[in-house]
Design an enzyme around this catalytic site. Structure first.
Site, mmCIF file in Angstrom:
data_model
loop_
_atom_site.group_PDB
_atom_site.id
_atom_site.type_symbol
_atom_site.label_atom_id
_atom_site.label_comp_id
_atom_site.label_asym_id
_atom_site.label_seq_id
_atom_site.Cartn_x
_atom_site.Cartn_y
_atom_site.Cartn_z
ATOM 1 N N SER A 1 10.792 6.173 15.080
ATOM 2 C CA SER A 1 9.571 5.686 15.735
ATOM 3 C C SER A 1 9.928 5.345 17.174
ATOM 4 O O SER A 1 10.283 4.212 17.496
ATOM 5 C CB SER A 1 9.035 4.451 14.995
ATOM 6 O OG SER A 1 8.600 4.792 13.705
ATOM 7 N N LEU A 2 9.810 6.327 18.035
ATOM 8 C CA LEU A 2 10.265 6.173 19.421
ATOM 9 C C LEU A 2 9.178 5.546 20.295
ATOM 10 O O LEU A 2 9.341 4.471 20.839
ATOM 11 C CB LEU A 2 10.697 7.525 19.976
ATOM 12 C CG LEU A 2 11.467 7.483 21.292
ATOM 13 C CD1 LEU A 2 12.809 6.795 21.116
ATOM 14 C CD2 LEU A 2 11.656 8.891 21.850
ATOM 15 N N HIS A 3 8.094 6.274 20.496
ATOM 16 C CA HIS A 3 6.861 5.762 21.091
ATOM 17 C C HIS A 3 6.928 5.404 22.576
ATOM 18 O O HIS A 3 5.908 5.014 23.152
ATOM 19 C CB HIS A 3 6.329 4.560 20.312
ATOM 20 C CG HIS A 3 6.212 4.809 18.843
ATOM 21 N ND1 HIS A 3 5.509 5.882 18.336
ATOM 22 C CD2 HIS A 3 6.732 4.140 17.780
ATOM 23 C CE1 HIS A 3 5.590 5.861 17.014
ATOM 24 N NE2 HIS A 3 6.327 4.833 16.649
ATOM 25 N N SER B 1 12.009 6.722 7.805
ATOM 26 C CA SER B 1 11.527 6.484 9.165
ATOM 27 C C SER B 1 11.973 5.099 9.614
ATOM 28 O O SER B 1 11.819 4.120 8.883
ATOM 29 C CB SER B 1 9.999 6.581 9.208
ATOM 30 O OG SER B 1 9.509 6.259 10.496
ATOM 31 N N GLY C 1 6.760 -1.858 6.306
ATOM 32 C CA GLY C 1 8.122 -2.332 6.430
ATOM 33 C C GLY C 1 9.060 -1.396 7.158
ATOM 34 O O GLY C 1 8.749 -0.243 7.440
ATOM 35 N N GLU C 2 10.237 -1.908 7.470
ATOM 36 C CA GLU C 2 11.323 -1.163 8.118
ATOM 37 C C GLU C 2 12.380 -0.872 7.052
ATOM 38 O O GLU C 2 13.140 -1.757 6.652
ATOM 39 C CB GLU C 2 11.915 -1.992 9.263
ATOM 40 C CG GLU C 2 13.243 -1.505 9.818
ATOM 41 C CD GLU C 2 13.260 -0.040 10.230
ATOM 42 O OE1 GLU C 2 14.002 0.734 9.594
ATOM 43 O OE2 GLU C 2 12.540 0.322 11.185
ATOM 44 N N ASN D 1 -4.255 5.212 15.628
ATOM 45 C CA ASN D 1 -5.283 4.886 14.640
ATOM 46 C C ASN D 1 -5.656 3.418 14.783
ATOM 47 O O ASN D 1 -4.818 2.535 14.549
ATOM 48 C CB ASN D 1 -4.764 5.167 13.230
ATOM 49 C CG ASN D 1 -4.450 6.642 13.031
ATOM 50 O OD1 ASN D 1 -5.302 7.491 13.220
ATOM 51 N ND2 ASN D 1 -3.205 6.942 12.661
ATOM 52 N N CYS E 1 0.918 -1.406 15.511
ATOM 53 C CA CYS E 1 0.944 -1.180 14.064
ATOM 54 C C CYS E 1 0.310 -2.348 13.333
ATOM 55 O O CYS E 1 0.696 -3.509 13.538
ATOM 56 C CB CYS E 1 2.388 -0.980 13.595
ATOM 57 S SG CYS E 1 2.564 -0.760 11.813
ATOM 58 N N GLU F 1 0.829 -1.202 0.000
ATOM 59 C CA GLU F 1 0.000 0.000 0.000
ATOM 60 C C GLU F 1 0.865 1.255 0.000
ATOM 61 O O GLU F 1 1.917 1.313 0.648
ATOM 62 C CB GLU F 1 -0.941 -0.008 1.212
ATOM 63 C CG GLU F 1 -1.995 -1.114 1.093
ATOM 64 C CD GLU F 1 -3.009 -1.107 2.222
ATOM 65 O OE1 GLU F 1 -4.120 -1.621 2.014
ATOM 66 O OE2 GLU F 1 -2.689 -0.597 3.324
ATOM 67 N N CYS G 1 5.918 -4.298 15.908
ATOM 68 C CA CYS G 1 5.485 -3.236 16.821
ATOM 69 C C CYS G 1 4.008 -3.455 17.122
ATOM 70 O O CYS G 1 3.186 -3.600 16.208
ATOM 71 C CB CYS G 1 5.724 -1.867 16.187
ATOM 72 S SG CYS G 1 7.470 -1.516 15.870
ATOM 73 N N CYS H 1 3.594 8.509 1.016
ATOM 74 C CA CYS H 1 4.097 7.556 2.000
ATOM 75 C C CYS H 1 4.312 6.226 1.289
ATOM 76 O O CYS H 1 3.346 5.618 0.814
ATOM 77 C CB CYS H 1 3.087 7.413 3.140
ATOM 78 S SG CYS H 1 3.584 6.288 4.447
ATOM 79 N N CYS I 1 -1.675 6.527 9.669
ATOM 80 C CA CYS I 1 -0.428 5.978 10.191
ATOM 81 C C CYS I 1 -0.709 4.731 11.035
ATOM 82 O O CYS I 1 -1.549 4.747 11.929
ATOM 83 C CB CYS I 1 0.271 7.040 11.037
ATOM 84 S SG CYS I 1 1.867 6.527 11.670
ATOM 85 N N CYS J 1 6.132 -6.669 7.545
ATOM 86 C CA CYS J 1 7.174 -6.149 8.426
ATOM 87 C C CYS J 1 7.489 -7.200 9.483
ATOM 88 O O CYS J 1 6.578 -7.853 10.014
ATOM 89 C CB CYS J 1 6.728 -4.854 9.097
ATOM 90 S SG CYS J 1 8.041 -4.060 10.073
#
Length: 383
Positions: free
Chosen positions: A236-238, A214, A182-183, A314, A136, A109, A133, A122, A357, A129
């Protein structure tokens, strides 16, 4: 079989056995080397790149400033692969999501987000992935493989065509972020050349500040960015501490905060002007949005040149998380700003078409059943 031997034998020789070379995913250095290999001048690379990326041309016969002999040679030896658009969805807020088929079993996507002064694309770097996480959707779908150069840059190519972008006109896509499926820093072999294509004046001509990679925190690859592509960086800390981040972003078990944070300082040293790091922080109700978390985050970031991007969670199917309340988000923001940090609360876009996101899922044939291709993390005691 050597390409030049095929040419010398004659392009009309019966059934020459040579694999066609993909040109869509080549950066300029690779394409110049290719044209030299087939006996052509290196400047042909810039001509072909302009046709492919600026004019959206995938057929060599349409590249009219190339000789007929060269066009015929390229038809025999090369191609410009483009993915099939499986679906195109439009959000009420103007966001567009494309589902692109990259092989018989997998789709990815790509999302275009129009704003008043810019348009952001994006793009995805992997099919699925492996990082898992927990907040996600992509991370819950499994992992199949890395995307190749052409599959990544094809997302820009398709979006440009779909949006009717033309050379010498104001760009509708002004920013590109590797924030899709993905990373990207677990696929630097393909991500970095694509970043170079995006910034090439013979392709899309984006500035380094307008291309952002990212990452969840792949430290060895962060250290390569400045020397190899020098694009913008988002983390991507979070979570503000290891105990919580180990759960939300499991790669933290391999690259904990005491390893990650020094890499961010190394990144901002030198490089392009006004360099900073964007800190992505998803707001999860009762999980990472408390007052003490905000104070911890302010201390953790310290004097790092950065901008904090707060992202309301989200939701996606089967998720146990909930979005933080507006009061919690604003309280968190106030604490960070009082500490001198620059903070933005991201406006949710494309939620009605699952393009926001953390919601991208695509279609992933998880051939590994989430075990064999999972990134291996070395557990460590929490302190």
């Amino acid at each position: 079989m050597d390409v030049n031997n095929v040419i010398e034998a004659g392009l009309d020789a019966p059934h020459p056995v040579v694999a066609k070379v993909d040109l869509l995913g080549m950066d300029r250095a690779a394409m110049e080397a290719y044209f030299t290999q087939i006996g052509e001048k290196p400047f042909r690379a810039s001509q072909v790149m302009k046709w492919i990326h600026q004019f959206g041309v995938s057929e060599f016969d349409e590249m009219t400033n190339l000789s007929k002999a060269l066009r015929d040679k390229l038809k025999q030896l090369a191609w410009v692969r483009t993915p099939k658009i499986v679906a195109e969805q439009y959000s009420e807020d103007g966001t567009i999501k494309w589902l692109l088929e990259v092989d018989n079993h997998n789709s990815i996507e790509t999302v275009f987000i129009p704003e008043k002064n810019r348009g952001t694309l994006c793009i995805s770097s992997q099919v699925g992935c492996a990082l898992e996480c927990t907040f996600c959707s992509t991370g819950q779908q499994g992992f199949n493989r890395n995307l190749e150069n052409w599959e990544i840059i094809a997302q820009m190519w398709v979006a440009n065509k779909a949006l009717g972008c033309k050379p010498k006109e104001e760009r509708r896509i002004s920013n590109v972020v590797f924030m899709g499926m993905g990373e990207p820093l677990l696929n630097v072999t393909h991500t970095f050349p694509v970043a170079r294509i995006l910034m090439d004046d013979y392709a899309y001509g984006l500035s380094k500040r307008r291309v952002t990679i990212s990452t969840a925190g792949v430290v060895p690859a962060i250290d390569k960015i400045k020397d190899e592509v020098d694009v913008s960086l988002a983390i991507s800390l979070h979570a503000p501490n290891n105990a919580l981040r180990d759960v939300l972003v499991p790669i933290n078990q391999k690259y904990p905060l005491e390893v990650l944070m020094p890499s961010l300082y190394r990144y901002v040293e030198g490089g392009h002007s006004k360099k900073h790091v964007t800190i992505e922080y998803v707001m999860l109700d009762g999980v990472n949005d408390r007052i003490e978390h905000a104070h911890e985050l302010a201390i953790l970031l310290g004097d790092l040149p950065c901008k904090v991007n707060m992202i309301p969670f989200n939701p996606f199917p089967n998720s146990d998380y909930k979005r933080s309340s507006n009061n919690a988000i604003h309280r968190f923001k106030d604490i960070l700003e009082a500490a001198g940090l620059q903070v933005t609360v991201r406006k949710t876009r494309g939620e009605d078409i699952d393009a926001a996101c953390g919601q991208l899922a695509g279609k992933v044939a998880d051939r590994t059943k989430r075990t064999l291709h999972r990134v291996h993390f070395e557990p460590r005691p929490l302190t």
